[in-house]
Design an enzyme around this catalytic site. Sequence first.
Site, PDB file in Angstrom:
ATOM      1  N   GLU A   1      66.463  15.089  30.474  1.00  0.00           N
ATOM      2  CA  GLU A   1      65.954  13.773  30.919  1.00  0.00           C
ATOM      3  C   GLU A   1      65.872  12.781  29.756  1.00  0.00           C
ATOM      4  O   GLU A   1      64.942  11.974  29.672  1.00  0.00           O
ATOM      5  CB  GLU A   1      64.557  13.926  31.559  1.00  0.00           C
ATOM      6  CG  GLU A   1      64.489  14.931  32.690  1.00  0.00           C
ATOM      7  CD  GLU A   1      63.155  14.967  33.423  1.00  0.00           C
ATOM      8  OE1 GLU A   1      62.322  14.062  33.204  1.00  0.00           O
ATOM      9  OE2 GLU A   1      62.956  15.888  34.211  1.00  0.00           O
TER      10      GLU A   1
ATOM     11  N   GLU B   1      57.182  21.288  34.484  1.00  0.00           N
ATOM     12  CA  GLU B   1      55.902  20.855  33.884  1.00  0.00           C
ATOM     13  C   GLU B   1      54.705  21.743  34.236  1.00  0.00           C
ATOM     14  O   GLU B   1      53.662  21.240  34.677  1.00  0.00           O
ATOM     15  CB  GLU B   1      55.627  19.393  34.275  1.00  0.00           C
ATOM     16  CG  GLU B   1      56.750  18.461  33.854  1.00  0.00           C
ATOM     17  CD  GLU B   1      56.590  17.021  34.366  1.00  0.00           C
ATOM     18  OE1 GLU B   1      55.564  16.721  34.981  1.00  0.00           O
ATOM     19  OE2 GLU B   1      57.506  16.209  34.121  1.00  0.00           O
TER      20      GLU B   1
HETATM   21  O1  G3I Z   1      61.042   3.474  46.336  1.00  0.00           O
HETATM   22  C1  G3I Z   1      59.659   3.096  46.380  1.00  0.00           C
HETATM   23  C2  G3I Z   1      59.501   1.643  46.764  1.00  0.00           C
HETATM   24  O2  G3I Z   1      59.988   1.477  48.079  1.00  0.00           O
HETATM   25  C3  G3I Z   1      58.022   1.254  46.680  1.00  0.00           C
HETATM   26  O3  G3I Z   1      57.871  -0.100  46.953  1.00  0.00           O
HETATM   27  C4  G3I Z   1      57.488   1.536  45.286  1.00  0.00           C
HETATM   28  C5  G3I Z   1      55.990   1.247  45.177  1.00  0.00           C
HETATM   29  O4  G3I Z   1      55.344   2.130  44.292  1.00  0.00           O
HETATM   30  O5  G3I Z   1      57.695   2.903  44.991  1.00  0.00           O
HETATM   31  C6  G3I Z   1      59.054   3.298  45.007  1.00  0.00           C
HETATM   32  O6  G3I Z   1      59.110   4.663  44.708  1.00  0.00           O
HETATM   33  C7  G3I Z   1      58.942   5.020  43.370  1.00  0.00           C
HETATM   34  C8  G3I Z   1      60.150   5.870  42.948  1.00  0.00           C
HETATM   35  O7  G3I Z   1      59.938   6.318  41.640  1.00  0.00           O
HETATM   36  C9  G3I Z   1      61.468   5.103  42.977  1.00  0.00           C
HETATM   37  O8  G3I Z   1      61.509   4.084  42.013  1.00  0.00           O
HETATM   38  C10 G3I Z   1      57.664   5.829  43.252  1.00  0.00           C
HETATM   39  O9  G3I Z   1      56.526   5.007  43.514  1.00  0.00           O
HETATM   40  C11 G3I Z   1      57.555   6.394  41.877  1.00  0.00           C
HETATM   41  O10 G3I Z   1      56.440   7.291  41.836  1.00  0.00           O
HETATM   42  C12 G3I Z   1      58.820   7.156  41.537  1.00  0.00           C
HETATM   43  O11 G3I Z   1      58.694   7.573  40.232  1.00  0.00           O
HETATM   44  C13 G3I Z   1      59.541   8.622  39.816  1.00  0.00           C
HETATM   45  C14 G3I Z   1      58.663   9.660  39.116  1.00  0.00           C
HETATM   46  O12 G3I Z   1      59.479  10.666  38.534  1.00  0.00           O
HETATM   47  C15 G3I Z   1      57.710  10.331  40.077  1.00  0.00           C
HETATM   48  O13 G3I Z   1      58.376  11.139  41.008  1.00  0.00           O
HETATM   49  C16 G3I Z   1      60.578   8.070  38.855  1.00  0.00           C
HETATM   50  O14 G3I Z   1      61.495   7.235  39.572  1.00  0.00           O
HETATM   51  C17 G3I Z   1      61.350   9.201  38.179  1.00  0.00           C
HETATM   52  O15 G3I Z   1      62.169   8.671  37.172  1.00  0.00           O
HETATM   53  C18 G3I Z   1      60.351  10.165  37.568  1.00  0.00           C
HETATM   54  O16 G3I Z   1      61.058  11.245  36.996  1.00  0.00           O
HETATM   55  C19 G3I Z   1      60.273  12.205  36.315  1.00  0.00           C
HETATM   56  C20 G3I Z   1      60.933  13.554  36.529  1.00  0.00           C
HETATM   57  O17 G3I Z   1      61.044  13.810  37.902  1.00  0.00           O
HETATM   58  C21 G3I Z   1      60.144  14.655  35.817  1.00  0.00           C
HETATM   59  N1  G3I Z   1      59.983  14.364  34.424  1.00  0.00           N
HETATM   60  C22 G3I Z   1      59.389  13.044  34.122  1.00  0.00           C
HETATM   61  C23 G3I Z   1      60.220  11.946  34.793  1.00  0.00           C
HETATM   62  C24 G3I Z   1      59.690  10.585  34.429  1.00  0.00           C
HETATM   63  O18 G3I Z   1      58.395  10.411  34.914  1.00  0.00           O
END
Ligand code: G3I
Length: 362
Positions: free
Chosen positions: A273, A157
Amino acid sequence: MSKITRRKALYLGSATLVAIVAGKTLTQPPTLKHFGSKKGLIYGSAGAYKRLSKDKEFARRFVAECAMLTPENDLKWRHIHPQPNQYDFSKGDWLLKLAQRHRLKMRGHTLVWHSGLPNWVKETVNSQNAEAILIDHIQTVAGHYRGKIHSWDVVNEAILVEDEHPLGLRKSRWFKWLGEDYIELAFRVAAEADPKAMLFYNDYGLDYNIAYDRKRQEAVLKLLERLKAKGVPIHGLGLQAHLSGAETRFNAEKLREFLADVASLDLKIMVTELDVSDQGLPYDYLERDQRVADVYEMYLSAVLDEPNVIGVVTWGLSDRYTWLSNFRPRKDHEPVRVLPLDRELTPKLAWESMVKVFEGLS
Ligand code: G3I
């Protein structure tokens, strides 16, 4: 058995699934992995340690259905490099072992991204130390998995047209610290750290025939051209393909033209994705699943016309676990239905659509 599955597949207990697709009875277990490989494609899914390690039923289905695993979060900076001098490979290593045990290829996601950074990066990195820190991170992480990763999303990105840079570049932290050169640097260091891995540039918003996506396509293409012209070791473009069931402005021919331009740079392409948001679609399951499935079919049948496409990875396998539940929830608060399998791990129409495209029947 659901109405949906009965149409084309007969579910015979947990171990045996005999599918009748287009009148053919299959002797192979009918999985996306199987149908993908018949077309010379790798099918895979993103999966997270916290799901795959705890939910055995899901993990069993995951390794049966997929030929590739992309760690959804576990290789991101925040998880793998939590402190300046501390790397944590435990979850990534666990996922790699799972993949190896079941003969899945593993993707690496991602080495350089503006998001998913730990606080220490935001607090301590500056223009003076950024290059050394970026090099150390890539050497250490890509080096740790040397020879074991099919392909790395080296840079994720880097384009954001809203930032109004003349080349469409995102004015991310890395860009502000190092200028555009951080992209080239990342690929060169990754190539040295893991010479066998394919190195990808990965981005979203390249899918629709709308002004926004067209601008993004143009900026991505120019970026890829600049990298190739400089002899940067880059091998492919990753299309994130976070699609929307409610978006109709899709033009297969225009998308194929973009992919042909990318392929003409001697680059491979992967859908990295894929998912289809059901935000804005009706509640009714049959109608909603059909609309989502139609988007899977429409998109993949256009993309897979391009011979340089080598694989399709969905961003999750089952509606049981998807980022869209939190990031694109439905207004009616109903569970989202956006991936190939439903929450009970039963194939939905989206799964059938993918099979249809892999079989060349769409
Ligand atoms: O695991 C913690 C949990 O313990 C906590 O209570 C909760 C509170 O916010 O957060 C949880 O973590 C989250 C994690 O996903 C697991 O579910 C994070 O906040 C959240 O920011 C994270 O989001 C991920 C996101 O990327 C940011 O890194 C998504 O799972 C993941 O699917 C998403 O993937 C991205 C790709 O890397 C890049 N392209 C876009 C794609 C979708 O956004």
